[in-house]
Design an enzyme around this catalytic site. Structure first.
Site, short mmCIF file in Angstrom:
data_model
loop_
_atom_site.label_atom_id
_atom_site.label_comp_id
_atom_site.label_asym_id
_atom_site.label_seq_id
_atom_site.Cartn_x
_atom_site.Cartn_y
_atom_site.Cartn_z
N GLY A 57 -23.70 56.82 31.22
CA GLY A 57 -24.45 57.80 32.00
C GLY A 57 -25.68 58.35 31.32
O GLY A 57 -26.61 58.79 31.98
N GLU A 58 -25.71 58.33 29.98
CA GLU A 58 -26.84 58.92 29.26
C GLU A 58 -28.07 58.03 29.31
O GLU A 58 -27.97 56.81 29.09
CB GLU A 58 -26.46 59.18 27.80
CG GLU A 58 -25.44 60.29 27.62
CD GLU A 58 -25.13 60.53 26.16
OE1 GLU A 58 -26.07 60.41 25.34
OE2 GLU A 58 -23.97 60.80 25.83
N ALA A 59 -29.22 58.64 29.56
CA ALA A 59 -30.47 57.89 29.70
C ALA A 59 -30.81 57.12 28.42
O ALA A 59 -31.27 55.97 28.48
CB ALA A 59 -31.61 58.83 30.07
#
Length: 408
Positions: free
Chosen positions: A155-157
């Site tokens: 989920g983390e960019a």
């Protein structure tokens, strides 16, 4: 007595042979030598005779591997450590990458989180993982689909960004001299644009779908300041319109269909949409960053240019500063947002722009929480800094605040 002695003698012989059998089958290397699919695959390695000892060892290995997989699906590093301690998995990045590729029972979300982690060793595993993929002679969309089949994007960019950069570099490495891309940067940006396109065309949240002309226009200048051929981008648009890029789903979630799991299924779909939309936002920012590289830029030196520029940009500035103050407790972010609001009020006062001035002063007053109905105990450092900024504005621009003094 003779029978009993013979039995004891036979047991001793078996016990003496057992350690050799463990040594022979108790490591990933020996498994690799008998089964091309590596860990998680089992070979009886019989030589024409049924060997009960051998089957017992293989059974124990299978139990160890299943225990390691169960641990991995909860905490990846713990699962890998367990398998390594049991001699069932090598310790090099290549060994672990091969395991991640070949073992289909792993939770794909955990695989994505592990290879996306910023830890030095995790990054080495990620590089090895992608390098073990062969994109030779594959078109770009097919390669992207293949890349996303083995794990669920984190989920983390920043994690996504590392994975996409490595994918782009690997694609060019596998197809040297056979692509239209000037560099890996082109493949990197195009990958994001394809993800953005699949979100736009296939998300129920997007009402006004992107047209083919809009997609082509969005990708202008991404090939080292030049354009990719329109027919190439057109073909990509048609393929994505026909079949979206699907992110890998966790098998455990995918196979659940009973009524009690309807809620979790809805939650999974919601999380999926949020992840895809977040990637689409990142993609859009990339598109905007590279698509105007050919546009001329003029430096303004006259004061009169500031007013129309501020009139054009004040709304998104206010939104950015407000969201930053509201959603983040980082002192540096809060300082930058408050400084932005202060400078915007000063600019509006200088040019006597009342609507914009009032909007910024109201926003500043709201974030002091002094006018809020909630208790004063909810105040944070950023709210105290907001009060200080409001006092500074009153001191420096008090003569020009007009009706905004009511908020102060």
């Amino acid at each position: 007595m003779n029978i009993g002695q013979e039995k004891t003698s036979e047991q001793d012989n078996n016990e003496n042979k057992y350690p050799d059998t463990i040594n022979r089958y108790g490591s990933i290397n020996s498994l690799d030598s008998t089964a091309s699919s590596g860990i998680g695959s089992y070979s009886t390695q019989t030589s024409g005779a049924d060997n009960p000892e051998q089957y017992e060892v293989l059974k124990q290995q299978k139990e160890i591997i299943e225990q390691g997989i169960e641990l991995f699906n909860k905490k990846p590093k713990r699962g890998l450590q367990y398998l390594q301690e049991q001699g069932m998995l090598g310790t090099t990045p290549d060994d672990i990458a091969q395991f991640l590729h070949q073992e289909e029972r792993l939770d794909t979300t955990q695989v994505g989180e592990y290879v996306g982690d910023n830890d030095k060793f995790n990054k080495e595993v990620m590089y090895a993982y992608v390098d073990q993929l062969d994109f030779s002679s594959k078109d770009f969309v097919s390669a992207l689909r293949m890349f996303l089949e083995g794990f669920r994007l984190p989920g983390e960019a920043q994690k996504i960004d590392r994975l996409m950069e490595k994918f782009a570099a690997r694609y060019l490495e596998c197809n040297q001299g056979q692509t239209l891309f000037a560099s890996a940067d082109t493949a990197y940006v195009l990958a994001y644009s394809i993800i953005m396109l699949t979100t736009d065309l296939h998300s129920s949240q997007v009402k006004n779908k992107m047209t083919k002309d809009q997609y082509i226009k969005m990708n202008r200048g991404i090939n080292d300041s030049k354009d990719l051929p329109e027919e190439y981008l057109s073909a990509i648009y048609d393929e994505i319109a026909g079949k979206k890029i699907s992110m890998k789903e966790t098998k455990e979630l995918a196979i659940k269909s009973s009524k009690q799991n309807v809620a979790s299924e809805k939650q999974r779909r919601l999380l999926y949409n949020l992840e895809m939309e977040q990637m689409a936002k990142t993609a859009k920012a990339l598109m905007e960053a590279v698509s105007h590289v050919q546009a001329p830029f003029t430096s303004a030196t006259h004061l009169d240019h500031v007013r129309p520029m501020f009139k054009l940009a004040w709304t998104p500035f206010l939104a950015a500063f407000s969201v930053g103050l509201q959603d983040c407790d980082d002192t540096e972010v809060a300082f930058l947002c408050l400084e932005g609001i202060r400078c915007a009020i000063r600019t509006a006062c200088i040019f006597n722009i009342q609507l914009e001035r009032d909007a910024y002063v109201q926003a500043l007053a709201r974030f002091t929480l002094l006018t809020a109905s909630s208790g004063i105990t909810e105040m944070k450092q950023k709210n105290i800094d907001t009060i200080k900024t409001l006092i500074t504005v009153a001191h420096t621009d008090g003569n020009y605040l007009g009706t905004s003094w009511h908020e102060v």
